[in-house]
Write a protein that holds these residues in place. Structure first.
Motif, PDB file in Angstrom:
ATOM      1  N   THR A   1      17.100 -51.910  -5.410  1.00  0.00           N
ATOM      2  CA  THR A   1      16.247 -51.167  -6.327  1.00  0.00           C
ATOM      3  C   THR A   1      16.887 -51.148  -7.712  1.00  0.00           C
ATOM      4  O   THR A   1      18.051 -50.792  -7.861  1.00  0.00           O
ATOM      5  N   LEU A   2      16.113 -51.533  -8.715  1.00  0.00           N
ATOM      6  CA  LEU A   2      16.577 -51.601 -10.093  1.00  0.00           C
ATOM      7  C   LEU A   2      15.670 -50.761 -10.988  1.00  0.00           C
ATOM      8  O   LEU A   2      14.511 -50.527 -10.662  1.00  0.00           O
ATOM      9  N   ASP A   3      16.215 -50.324 -12.143  1.00  0.00           N
ATOM     10  CA  ASP A   3      15.382 -49.631 -13.125  1.00  0.00           C
ATOM     11  C   ASP A   3      14.307 -50.585 -13.635  1.00  0.00           C
ATOM     12  O   ASP A   3      14.557 -51.774 -13.814  1.00  0.00           O
ATOM     13  N   SER A   4      13.123 -50.067 -13.890  1.00  0.00           N
ATOM     14  CA  SER A   4      12.011 -50.879 -14.398  1.00  0.00           C
ATOM     15  C   SER A   4      12.131 -51.070 -15.902  1.00  0.00           C
ATOM     16  O   SER A   4      11.458 -50.403 -16.692  1.00  0.00           O
TER      17      SER A   4
ATOM     18  N   ALA B   1      11.140 -47.550 -10.719  1.00  0.00           N
ATOM     19  CA  ALA B   1      12.032 -48.411  -9.939  1.00  0.00           C
ATOM     20  C   ALA B   1      11.285 -49.672  -9.528  1.00  0.00           C
ATOM     21  O   ALA B   1      10.097 -49.632  -9.220  1.00  0.00           O
ATOM     22  N   THR B   2      12.012 -50.781  -9.540  1.00  0.00           N
ATOM     23  CA  THR B   2      11.472 -52.071  -9.140  1.00  0.00           C
ATOM     24  C   THR B   2      12.424 -52.691  -8.128  1.00  0.00           C
ATOM     25  O   THR B   2      13.635 -52.599  -8.285  1.00  0.00           O
ATOM     26  N   SER B   3      11.884 -53.315  -7.094  1.00  0.00           N
ATOM     27  CA  SER B   3      12.722 -53.984  -6.101  1.00  0.00           C
ATOM     28  C   SER B   3      12.946 -55.433  -6.495  1.00  0.00           C
ATOM     29  O   SER B   3      12.011 -56.144  -6.856  1.00  0.00           O
TER      30      SER B   3
END
Length: 122
Positions: A58-61, A49-51
């Motif tokens: 929060t988004l998928d990396s 996860a990436t902010s």
């Protein structure tokens, strides 16, 4: 000697993909196959996860450009009877890194787990 829970992230490169969902599926499948071949079925794996820096969502990396994707994979495993957090970290990176050769791998968290001794009922 203590038990530790080790979280790592890996950068997985996927070629010839159309979208992020395709890239995630391919990355998890390929990494899972390599871990299973090395008898590391006990390693839990998910998409990292990436902010978002602007909205904090929060988004998928996953980043896709020119039909090539970089997928951030989160891997977790428990290490038993390690001498310290550093020792647990070295064990985890050695085991996973051996199966995922030439894949960038970084330990992001090491947590000591509670040792619960089995109590016999009389």
């Amino acid at each position: 000697m203590s038990n530790y829970y080790v979280r790592m992230e890996a950068a997985w490169l996927v070629r010839d993909v159309e979208d992020s969902n395709d890239a995630i599926g391919v990355a998890i499948s390929e990494a899972g196959k390599r871990l299973n071949e090395a008898d590391l079925e006990y390693v839990d794996m998910n998409v990292g996860a990436t902010s978002c820096p602007a909205c904090r969502e929060t988004l998928d990396s996953v980043f896709v450009a020119a039909d090539t994707a970089l997928v951030g994979l989160a891997m977790e495993m428990e290490i038993f009877d390690a001498e310290s957090e550093e020792h647990a970290s070295r064990i985890a990176t050695s085991e996973v890194g051996g199966a995922l050769r030439n894949v960038p791998l970084k330990v992001i968290e090491v947590v000591e787990t509670d040792d619960e001794e089995d109590e016999e009922t009389v």
